[in-house]
Design a protein around this motif. Structure first.
Motif, PDB file in Angstrom:
ATOM      1  N   MET A   1       0.848  -1.176   0.000  1.00  0.00           N
ATOM      2  CA  MET A   1       0.000   0.000   0.000  1.00  0.00           C
ATOM      3  C   MET A   1       0.893   1.238   0.000  1.00  0.00           C
ATOM      4  N   LYS A   3       2.417   4.877   0.720  1.00  0.00           N
ATOM      5  CA  LYS A   3       2.613   5.618   1.966  1.00  0.00           C
ATOM      6  C   LYS A   3       1.536   6.691   2.136  1.00  0.00           C
ATOM      7  N   LYS A   6      -1.711   5.100   3.277  1.00  0.00           N
ATOM      8  CA  LYS A   6      -1.611   4.716   4.689  1.00  0.00           C
ATOM      9  C   LYS A   6      -1.781   5.930   5.602  1.00  0.00           C
ATOM     10  N   ILE A   9      -5.471   6.948   5.652  1.00  0.00           N
ATOM     11  CA  ILE A   9      -6.273   6.081   6.517  1.00  0.00           C
ATOM     12  C   ILE A   9      -5.992   6.402   7.983  1.00  0.00           C
ATOM     13  N   LEU A  10      -4.725   6.608   8.312  1.00  0.00           N
ATOM     14  CA  LEU A  10      -4.364   6.973   9.681  1.00  0.00           C
ATOM     15  C   LEU A  10      -5.014   8.299  10.093  1.00  0.00           C
ATOM     16  N   TRP A  64     -11.974   3.398   7.437  1.00  0.00           N
ATOM     17  CA  TRP A  64     -10.950   2.879   6.529  1.00  0.00           C
ATOM     18  C   TRP A  64     -11.419   2.997   5.076  1.00  0.00           C
ATOM     19  N   LYS A  68     -10.023   5.540   1.989  1.00  0.00           N
ATOM     20  CA  LYS A  68      -9.601   5.044   0.666  1.00  0.00           C
ATOM     21  C   LYS A  68     -10.359   5.765  -0.442  1.00  0.00           C
TER      22      LYS A  68
END
Length: 147
Positions: A1, A3, A6, A9-10, A64, A68
């Motif tokens: 995935m 960066k 990620k 999502i974080l 999540w 995305k």
């Protein structure tokens, strides 16, 4: 995935989870603070307790998926407001659909009446989050992508 994905999502989790949990707790406990008695809180918990647990679990998954979707929309050059709207609709649709399914399974009488508050909540939450939290998260995701 990637960066950037990620981090998107974080970001969705770091902003969404505390605000979402706070909103659920406020919905449950504010009536008792306002009116000085716990009867309304007891009624809410006894009526929607299992559904609320399902909503919180679905919320984690929805954040999540929403992140995305927002990442993809921003990568494709869509506006922040449209991205925020899609983010908010997707999250609220998932959580309130799950909530309604659990209400439909657990409630034996007057199911239709029990579904009116979550349907209203879906509309109100979608409108509010589109212009607040959803817009903030979409903006941060855009900043992550542009770096």
């Amino acid at each position: 995935m990637e960066k950037e994905l990620k981090l998107s999502i974080l970001t969705s989790y770091l902003i969404g989870i505390p605000i979402g949990i706070l909103a659920v707790l406020a919905t449950i406990f504010v009536p008792s603070f306002l009116f000085g008695e716990g009867l309304m809180t007891i009624a809410i918990i006894s009526s929607y307790g299992f559904s609320t647990i399902g909503l919180l679990i679905a919320f984690i998954i929805a954040l999540w998926l929403g992140a995305k979707l927002a990442y993809k929309n921003i990568k494709n050059g869509q506006s922040l407001l449209l991205t925020s709207f899609k983010y908010s609709v997707s999250i609220n649709l998932i959580i309130w659909f799950c909530f309604c399914i659990i209400v439909g399974i657990t409630v034996e009488e007057e199911v239709f009446l029990m579904l009116i508050p979550p349907i209203i909540a879906f509309v109100v939450c979608t409108i509010l989050t589109t212009f607040t939290i959803g817009l903030l998260i979409s903006y941060i995701i855009k900043q992550i992508i542009s770096k």
